[in-house]
Every structure is written in C-alpha cells, then in structure tokens.
Design an enzyme around this catalytic site. Structure first.
Site, PDB file in Angstrom:
ATOM      1  N   GLY A 160      -8.963  67.738  18.081  1.00 43.75           N
ATOM      2  CA  GLY A 160      -8.974  66.779  16.979  1.00 43.75           C
ATOM      3  C   GLY A 160      -8.078  65.578  17.242  1.00 43.75           C
ATOM      4  O   GLY A 160      -8.420  64.444  16.913  1.00 43.75           O
ATOM      5  N   CYS A 161      -6.943  65.832  17.863  1.00 46.92           N
ATOM      6  CA  CYS A 161      -6.005  64.742  18.156  1.00 46.92           C
ATOM      7  C   CYS A 161      -6.550  63.830  19.246  1.00 46.92           C
ATOM      8  O   CYS A 161      -6.358  62.611  19.207  1.00 46.92           O
ATOM      9  CB  CYS A 161      -4.643  65.307  18.539  1.00 46.92           C
ATOM     10  SG  CYS A 161      -3.874  66.211  17.181  1.00 46.92           S
ATOM     11  N   THR A 162      -7.248  64.413  20.209  1.00 51.89           N
ATOM     12  CA  THR A 162      -7.859  63.600  21.257  1.00 51.89           C
ATOM     13  C   THR A 162      -8.948  62.717  20.668  1.00 51.89           C
ATOM     14  O   THR A 162      -9.024  61.524  20.993  1.00 51.89           O
ATOM     15  CB  THR A 162      -8.427  64.509  22.374  1.00 51.89           C
ATOM     16  OG1 THR A 162      -7.331  65.240  22.947  1.00 51.89           O
ATOM     17  CG2 THR A 162      -9.126  63.699  23.446  1.00 51.89           C
TER      18      THR A 162
END
Length: 165
Positions: A55-57
């Site tokens: 999700g952060c990527t």
C-alpha cells in the site's frame, strides 16, 4: 537524528484550519528539511506506515506520478514514516521518488500532527495534509487502504487552494 517540532497535546489531531507544527527532520540523504524555509509554497505532507509495503509503495508511486503536476501548482511534496534514512534511501531509489522522505524515528512528527493509528493502533496511520504557504492546514485525508487516493486528494485540494491562471 534531528527532530524538532512544536508540541501538540497528545491525542489532539491537527484539523483543517489549524496551524501545522514546525517540521524539522532529515530526509533519506541526511538533508535537513524545514517547513519554515518553504518561502510561502504549499506543502503536501503524507504520513505512511512503512517503506516497501504494497500500500505504501502504491501511495509513494502515485505521488511520484503526480509530482510534476503538484509542482506546477507550486507545492512541495514530503513523505514521512518512522523508517530510517537507509530504508528511505533504498525505497526512494527503487521507485525513483523525486521528493524527500523524512526520517521520523520515534514518531515525534507523527505525534505532533496527532496522526491516528490504524487497525486498533497496531499500524501507523496513513494521513495526508495539504498545508498552505502560511502554514495553515487546508485539507486532511485519512485512508489506510487506498494509498493512491492520497495523491488524487492532494491534487484536488491544491487546485482549490491555488488560483488558476
């Protein structure tokens, strides 16, 4: 690691209309970033849980892909997590991120903004703030599961904030 911010009462989340705390943190290259040196430019500040997670990527890459448009609106973009500078450096290089990732080990900036935790406080939250050139928060977007939405929300908020030529 340099980490100086104005204190915010514990548990008090920064809201639209509040003055943002002063940001003084080093980025992945060891460069000190200070919000009081933005010379009146708006800042998109996004807090994310952890480098190199799915999700952060997706979120970081959405900000990367929107970076030119955000800059055209006069904004700086800074990402923030509790990962160290080496982790941020690898993450930034791997995904060719054109903006700084601030090192918030100890989560002092996260606490100053009152960023809520997610999943019963088991994970750091994912919150984006759009701060105007005077240091006032103009938009807050909190969504753990839709990382790419943060870039879209920031872009829409900046378009409302910046008069179009």
């Amino acid at each position: 690691m340099t980490s100086t911010v104005f204190e915010t009462p514990v548990g008090k989340a920064i809201q639209v209309g509040d003055r943002a705390p002063l940001i003084v943190l080093k980025d992945q290259n060891g460069t000190e970033r200070r919000s009081d040196q933005l010379e009146g430019r708006p800042l998109v500040l996004f807090f994310y849980p952890k480098d190199d997670t799915p999700g952060c990527t997706m979120e970081a890459c959405a900000f990367r892909d929107s970076h030119a448009e955000l800059q055209a609106l006069g904004a700086e973009v800074w990402g923030v997590s509790g990962d160290d500078g080496a982790s941020h450096g690898r993450f930034s290089q791997r995904h060719q991120l054109p903006y700084p990732l601030l090192v918030d080990q100890g989560n002092s900036l996260r606490q100053a903004f009152g960023v809520p935790g997610a999943l019963l406080n088991l994970l750091p939250g994912r919150v984006t703030y759009v701060i105007d050139g005077e240091g006032v928060v103009r938009h807050v977007f909190n969504n753990l599961l839709d990382g790419p939405a943060h870039a879209r929300e920031a872009m829409a908020a900046l378009r409302r904030l910046v008069p179009q030529a």
